[in-house]
Design an enzyme around this catalytic site. Sequence first.
Site, short mmCIF file in Angstrom:
data_model
loop_
_atom_site.label_atom_id
_atom_site.label_comp_id
_atom_site.label_asym_id
_atom_site.label_seq_id
_atom_site.Cartn_x
_atom_site.Cartn_y
_atom_site.Cartn_z
CE LYS A 8 -7.34 46.41 -7.43
NZ LYS A 8 -7.88 45.66 -8.57
CG ASP B 120 -15.75 42.97 -14.03
OD1 ASP B 120 -16.92 43.34 -14.29
OD2 ASP B 120 -15.32 42.86 -12.87
N GLY C 297 -11.98 46.80 -3.77
CA GLY C 297 -11.91 46.45 -5.19
C GLY C 297 -12.48 45.08 -5.45
N GLY C 298 -12.40 44.62 -6.70
CA GLY C 298 -12.92 43.32 -7.03
C GLY C 298 -12.11 42.21 -6.36
CG LEU D 147 -7.15 54.52 -1.55
CD1 LEU D 147 -6.27 54.22 -2.74
CD2 LEU D 147 -7.38 56.03 -1.45
#
Length: 819
Positions: A537, A634, A518-519, A515
């Site tokens: 994730k 964040d 991410g961080g 997808l």
Amino acid sequence: MIDRNIIIELIILLFLSSHSRTCIARDTLSLNQSIVDGQTLVSSNGTFELGFFTPGNSKARYLGMWYKNLTPLTIVWVANRETPLSKNSGVLKLNENGVLVILNDTNNSIWSSNTTTKEAKNSITAQLLDTGNLVLKNGEENILWQSFDYPCDTLLPGMKLGWNLVTGLNRFESSWKSEDNPAKGDYSVSIDIRGYPQIVLKEGSVIRLRIGSWNGLGFTGYPTQPLKQTQKFEFVQTDKEVYHRYEVVDSSVVSIYKLSPSGKLRALAWTSETSDRIVIETGMEDSCDSYAMCGANSVCSMNGNVPKCECLKGYVPKFPDQWNISYWSNGCVSKNKSNCDNSYKDGFLKYNDIKLPDTSSSWYNKSMSLVECQRGCMKNCSCKAYANVDIRNGGSGCLLWFDDLVDMRMFSQWGQDLYIRVPSSDLDDVSVSGKGNKKKHIIQITFGVTISGFLTCACIIILIKRVEPRIYNLGQLFQLRQKYFKLKKEDSDLPIFDFPMIVKATSNFCSRNKLGEGGFGPVYKGTLIDGKEVAIKRNSKMSDQGLQEFKNEVLLIAKLQHRNLVKLLGCCIHKEENLLIYEYMPNRSLDYFIFDESRSKLLTWSHRSCIIDGIARGLLYLHQDSRLRIIHRDLKSSNILLDGQMNPKISDFGLARTFGGDQVEAKTRKLVGTYGYMPPEYVVHGRYSMKSDVFSFGVIVLEIISGNKITGFYDPEHSLNLVGHAWRLWIEHIPLELVDAQLLQTIRSSEILRYIHVGLLCVQEKPEDRPDMSSAILMLNGEKILSQPKSPGFYTGKDLPEAISPSSNQMSVTIFEAR
Ligand SMILES: *[C@@H]1O[C@H](CO)[C@@H](O)[C@H](O)[C@H]1NC(C)=O
Ligand SMILES: *[C@@H]1O[C@H](CO)[C@@H](O)[C@H](O)[C@H]1NC(C)=O
Ligand SMILES: *[C@@H]1O[C@H](CO)[C@@H](O)[C@H](O)[C@H]1NC(C)=O
Ligand SMILES: *[C@@H]1O[C@H](CO)[C@@H](O)[C@H](O)[C@H]1NC(C)=O
Ligand SMILES: *[C@@H]1O[C@H](CO)[C@@H](O)[C@H](O)[C@H]1NC(C)=O
Ligand SMILES: *[C@@H]1O[C@H](CO)[C@@H](O)[C@H](O)[C@H]1NC(C)=O
Ligand SMILES: *[C@@H]1O[C@H](CO)[C@@H](O)[C@H](O)[C@H]1NC(C)=O
Ligand SMILES: *[C@@H]1O[C@H](CO)[C@@H](O)[C@H](O)[C@H]1NC(C)=O
Ligand SMILES: *[C@@H]1O[C@H](CO)[C@@H](O)[C@H](O)[C@H]1NC(C)=O
């Protein structure tokens, strides 16, 4: 020689293929004409195409209709759904009797439009219209048959869902059996015309979900209608017909309603320029939407992510011991039989923001007033409740219920008023609380959805109070909690997923399922064995954070539950890998929509204001209501995910910090966060507090309104970033020039202005000038007077120091705390 032959052959092939293409681009079949497998009919402006296709992994051929230039292939109608062809030899023919038939390779009809006409047949034609309707007509006027009368799993704009009461024709959506098999599946969406008509989603003959009855503006179970700005709903009820239909208002945004094989009703919407789609779950937002979740005579409301049932006033649980363990489906029964000999003693209690109960056993009269309605209900001992039919213009019409009241829920807004009959003895109960009007016996109770902290959070706050104020990271906090309660890891309710299961769910982390990044690491879409879609994730390299701490952190985040925070479903630890399993967000993230010219068209002002409100509520929960006092640190548009209803969900708590006790501010020497979203006091002095998140929130508000990125925006004349640009327009008294051109048709400029104003208050340079989240929410709602904003921090693009580390790739970053 060989070369030449090949070239000639190629030329012939090319000629043939282009020739056949021009030959078959037609929308009409006349008598005796046909198309074979491989040929198609195309509607005159090229929107729809009709031909033979093979669904999914099946081998069978079907005659179907789809959007011509849309990928992935989106089938909207299938003719021979129960009688597939086994070979590519099907023929669609308008035969000499004026009947549309599909023939197999032995010239047997396997499907037919099944029409007869006594008129002359020569002028009968079959035409594929630009609306997606295949019509068989004799001349221009006389329609003999049309595909719109036989919907499959898709409702297209202009299609009628409902009944022709004269012929008895019932048009309803029915799901496919599976992605590979278009035959009629278990689920259907139809209009139930017992009592006052309502739309229901059924599995077989059992109702699973009620979109509900029409109230003049919308359906009682679907008050939000997320695509309101681009669609117009219509409900028609006459002696001859009862149907629902919708039209697309803005033709650049196309939308259809599809019923999936698993019974999910979804709106798909896309713009004409791009085939990226948003997916909106229709009617099923949370557990309270499941039909009769709470049994009879009881109301469902959401408490965070958890449903809760409460008996109506005057009713008690049928089985109290079941009720006490949250087994609600047997519902409630009336406490006292109403005293009919003395019926004026009964009264009515008004519930606000309700999804009206199942109307299948209701009675209605559209011309009665509410007062007549109450009288009508009072007269008949078995009448349990009443409500207006139509809520427009202050309300009109009368709906009465004579049976158990089933499938009610509480909405946080936009619900309807329902008046329930309550014996006087119970009314007196209520009047004690001071709100009652004894004379008329009409008492109003308003329910609001309250968001309360969770037990664990409450425990933690006690814990924090006992120790000296200091900053905890989430891992430490969990360790403390463990010590205090002597908890073992196994006591946690966060599921641990098997690694092989995850490998299976993501087809071994297949790139097709990726997808994004991410961080924390790459994010994959996965489908669990039960069909549930999740986002996974993956962090393959172990960070310097210990394994234990990772686990602890995850376990704590799992306790944060709010509809505007992304929900963690579980985790998985496998050798060097940490995996987090989240609920899947079909509409990706906010930045994916607002910064894209065509996708941003899908986000009308009502979406955007709802998104801003949702982020604010999620942030308020973090700062205050969760009792943990968490600073996200964040917050940015790519960390705001969008669910099936376009509700925002704050994600990525990798950098989050917890404050204990009366702590309001902390200091760090290591800056983490994202360029543009960080406030000046943090960048310059390393100080952060709740007000840092408020600053980031202000930046997001301005991004949502303008459709421009904080980091990408550049005002050429004044070298300003987005914040500076907004500020310049504000002091020049032309703030509305900031607004995204896509929103300009909106008439709610005063509301947009208020949001800009709040955005600017949030990005003010001094943290103490910025509002806290609870004031910001009051301001957004227009419930608090707005002060003039002072100049914002960091607005001239140049004044940011160069050396800011971008958002870290670690789950959490150790920071050096100065206390
Ligand atoms: C269609 O075919 C039938 C039988 O083959 C023939 O009798 C009739 O004239 C044809 N009609 C037209 C319009 O071609
Ligand atoms: C089916 O009909 C077509 C056209 O009328 C004819 O050419 C073909 O031979 C027929 N096939 C069979 C198996 O009857
Ligand atoms: C064609 O359809 C007929 C009638 O349904 C059926 O009996 C026949 O077996 C089919 N032929 C083929 C080749 O499938
Ligand atoms: C159409 O077919 C159905 C069964 O497939 C049948 O019950 C119905 O009577 C037919 N209608 C006409 C107009 O022939
Ligand atoms: C084709 O016609 C339909 C129905 O009139 C309309 O909604 C659509 O916008 C048209 N599409 C194009 C590409 O012109
Ligand atoms: C159910 O719970 C309530 C309060 O929690 C208690 O007063 C009541 O006695 C319980 N009833 C049963 C049957 O357990
Ligand atoms: C109604 O119920 C309450 C408690 O269940 C009882 O005290 C009261 O007497 C009842 N009233 C009537 C009219 O039955
Ligand atoms: C509906 O109510 C109106 C006004 O009270 C009345 O005149 C009318 O007869 C009622 N209609 C039916 C069908 O009961
Ligand atoms: C009350 O309403 C029910 C349902 O409409 C009806 O069957 C019954 O006869 C009515 N009773 C009286 C007293 O009007």
